[in-house]
Write a protein that holds these residues in place. Structure first.
Motif, PDB file in Angstrom:
ATOM      1  N   ASN A   6       0.819  -1.088   0.030  1.00  0.00           N
ATOM      2  CA  ASN A   6      -0.029  -0.009   0.083  1.00  0.00           C
ATOM      3  C   ASN A   6       0.943   1.153  -0.195  1.00  0.00           C
ATOM      4  N   SER A   7       2.138   1.135   0.088  1.00  0.00           N
ATOM      5  CA  SER A   7       3.036   2.371   0.046  1.00  0.00           C
ATOM      6  C   SER A   7       3.437   2.493  -1.273  1.00  0.00           C
ATOM      7  N   LEU A   8       3.562   3.833  -1.454  1.00  0.00           N
ATOM      8  CA  LEU A   8       3.827   4.550  -3.030  1.00  0.00           C
ATOM      9  C   LEU A   8       5.341   4.119  -3.146  1.00  0.00           C
ATOM     10  N   VAL A   9       6.157   3.913  -2.113  1.00  0.00           N
ATOM     11  CA  VAL A   9       7.698   3.534  -2.343  1.00  0.00           C
ATOM     12  C   VAL A   9       7.862   2.172  -1.892  1.00  0.00           C
ATOM     13  N   ALA A  10       8.221   1.197  -2.612  1.00  0.00           N
ATOM     14  CA  ALA A  10       8.488   0.022  -2.379  1.00  0.00           C
ATOM     15  C   ALA A  10      10.072  -0.125  -2.073  1.00  0.00           C
ATOM     16  N   MET A  11      10.569   0.557  -1.324  1.00  0.00           N
ATOM     17  CA  MET A  11      12.077   0.471  -0.932  1.00  0.00           C
ATOM     18  C   MET A  11      12.438   0.160   0.452  1.00  0.00           C
ATOM     19  N   THR A  12      13.528  -0.164   0.732  1.00  0.00           N
ATOM     20  CA  THR A  12      13.930  -0.302   2.162  1.00  0.00           C
ATOM     21  C   THR A  12      15.104   0.569   2.170  1.00  0.00           C
ATOM     22  N   SER A  13      15.472   1.225   3.377  1.00  0.00           N
ATOM     23  CA  SER A  13      16.630   2.183   3.726  1.00  0.00           C
ATOM     24  C   SER A  13      17.894   1.551   3.329  1.00  0.00           C
ATOM     25  N   SER A  14      17.907   0.088   3.116  1.00  0.00           N
ATOM     26  CA  SER A  14      19.081  -0.643   2.847  1.00  0.00           C
ATOM     27  C   SER A  14      19.587  -0.436   1.462  1.00  0.00           C
ATOM     28  N   GLU A  15      18.412  -0.104   0.632  1.00  0.00           N
ATOM     29  CA  GLU A  15      18.802  -0.115  -0.808  1.00  0.00           C
ATOM     30  C   GLU A  15      19.267   1.289  -1.209  1.00  0.00           C
ATOM     31  N   PHE A  16      19.510   2.240  -0.217  1.00  0.00           N
ATOM     32  CA  PHE A  16      20.123   3.669  -0.475  1.00  0.00           C
ATOM     33  C   PHE A  16      21.555   3.471  -0.829  1.00  0.00           C
ATOM     34  N   GLY A  65       2.816   6.162   5.419  1.00  0.00           N
ATOM     35  CA  GLY A  65       1.681   6.736   5.377  1.00  0.00           C
ATOM     36  C   GLY A  65       1.734   8.383   5.312  1.00  0.00           C
ATOM     37  N   HIS A  66       2.875   8.863   5.068  1.00  0.00           N
ATOM     38  CA  HIS A  66       3.120  10.211   5.038  1.00  0.00           C
ATOM     39  C   HIS A  66       2.492  10.928   3.987  1.00  0.00           C
ATOM     40  N   ALA A  67       1.205  11.290   3.978  1.00  0.00           N
ATOM     41  CA  ALA A  67       0.331  11.861   2.761  1.00  0.00           C
ATOM     42  C   ALA A  67       1.044  12.749   2.129  1.00  0.00           C
ATOM     43  N   ASP A  68       1.538  13.970   2.905  1.00  0.00           N
ATOM     44  CA  ASP A  68       2.109  15.024   2.203  1.00  0.00           C
ATOM     45  C   ASP A  68       3.081  14.545   1.216  1.00  0.00           C
ATOM     46  N   THR A  69       4.152  13.777   1.797  1.00  0.00           N
ATOM     47  CA  THR A  69       5.157  13.233   1.175  1.00  0.00           C
ATOM     48  C   THR A  69       4.755  12.566  -0.277  1.00  0.00           C
ATOM     49  N   GLU A  70       3.773  11.421  -0.047  1.00  0.00           N
ATOM     50  CA  GLU A  70       3.289  10.892  -1.253  1.00  0.00           C
ATOM     51  C   GLU A  70       2.740  12.030  -2.446  1.00  0.00           C
ATOM     52  N   ILE A  71       2.164  12.891  -1.761  1.00  0.00           N
ATOM     53  CA  ILE A  71       1.427  13.931  -2.760  1.00  0.00           C
ATOM     54  C   ILE A  71       2.616  14.789  -3.426  1.00  0.00           C
ATOM     55  N   LEU A  72       3.667  14.815  -2.696  1.00  0.00           N
ATOM     56  CA  LEU A  72       4.830  15.725  -3.187  1.00  0.00           C
ATOM     57  C   LEU A  72       5.363  14.958  -4.063  1.00  0.00           C
ATOM     58  N   ILE A  73       5.741  13.750  -3.905  1.00  0.00           N
ATOM     59  CA  ILE A  73       6.273  12.772  -4.967  1.00  0.00           C
ATOM     60  C   ILE A  73       5.616  12.889  -6.548  1.00  0.00           C
ATOM     61  N   GLY A  74       4.240  12.775  -6.241  1.00  0.00           N
ATOM     62  CA  GLY A  74       3.283  12.901  -7.692  1.00  0.00           C
ATOM     63  C   GLY A  74       3.736  14.480  -8.130  1.00  0.00           C
ATOM     64  N   ARG A  75       3.525  15.328  -7.259  1.00  0.00           N
ATOM     65  CA  ARG A  75       3.691  16.693  -7.859  1.00  0.00           C
ATOM     66  C   ARG A  75       5.132  16.815  -8.617  1.00  0.00           C
ATOM     67  N   ILE A  76       6.152  16.257  -8.014  1.00  0.00           N
ATOM     68  CA  ILE A  76       7.470  16.347  -8.594  1.00  0.00           C
ATOM     69  C   ILE A  76       7.330  15.680  -9.929  1.00  0.00           C
TER      70      ILE A  76
END
Length: 161
Positions: A6-16, A65-76
């Motif tokens: 359900n997350s827009l980002v399917a990454m883990t912090s270990s993938e950075f 679930g940080h809605a504002d960040t999800e929307i920001l990613i879409g805006r970008i």
């Protein structure tokens, strides 16, 4: 806890990468995710979209679930003229947060910039169905109606220049 699917980002912090994590930690400056979001938003407004996306993606790995960040990613993605990705992400955000007006506002902008006022008119119906009201949405719906009326034989005459 939100399931990974359900997350827009399917990454883990270990993938950075290590370099990415060093930059993220310097930009993040603590554990305050709201400040990290503000930093990501400011980077996006400054058109430093890659760094904004990097920081936003990191935020999403920690708070899916940080809605504002999800929307920001879409805006970008919209600002980068990747309207298809922006639409996909923002529609998912609207589905997750059906009464949050900012996701709709971002989606109206995508449809305006992509010259798809018919989709904006359909979105206006969803806004009404979900009972979402704001002055900003009223203005964007009106803009969509004007753009739709100026379309010719289904071919939109762009108002965005």
């Amino acid at each position: 806890v939100i399931p990974k699917q359900n997350s827009l980002v399917a990454m883990t912090s270990s993938e950075f990468s290590k370099t990415d994590l060093i930059w993220i930690e310097s930009a993040f400056n603590g554990k305050d995710f709201d400040n990290a979001y503000k930093t990501a938003k400011n980077l996006a407004f400054d058109k430093d979209w890659d760094r904004s996306l990097l920081l936003s993606t990191y935020i999403m790995t920690k708070i899916p679930g940080h809605a504002d960040t999800e929307i920001l990613i879409g805006r970008i993605h919209a600002w980068k003229a990747d309207y298809e990705t922006a639409e996909k992400l923002l529609l998912k955000a609207i589905d997750k947060y059906p009464v949050y007006d900012d996701a709709y506002a971002a989606m109206f902008d995508v449809y305006f910039w992509a010259d798809t006022p018919g989709k904006a008119i359909e979105l206006a119906e969803l806004v009404n169905k979900n009972g979402v009201r704001s002055q900003e949405l009223i203005q964007k719906i009106e803009r969509a109606k004007i753009q739709f009326k100026k379309s010719k034989n289904g071919q939109v005459v762009s108002l965005a220049k």
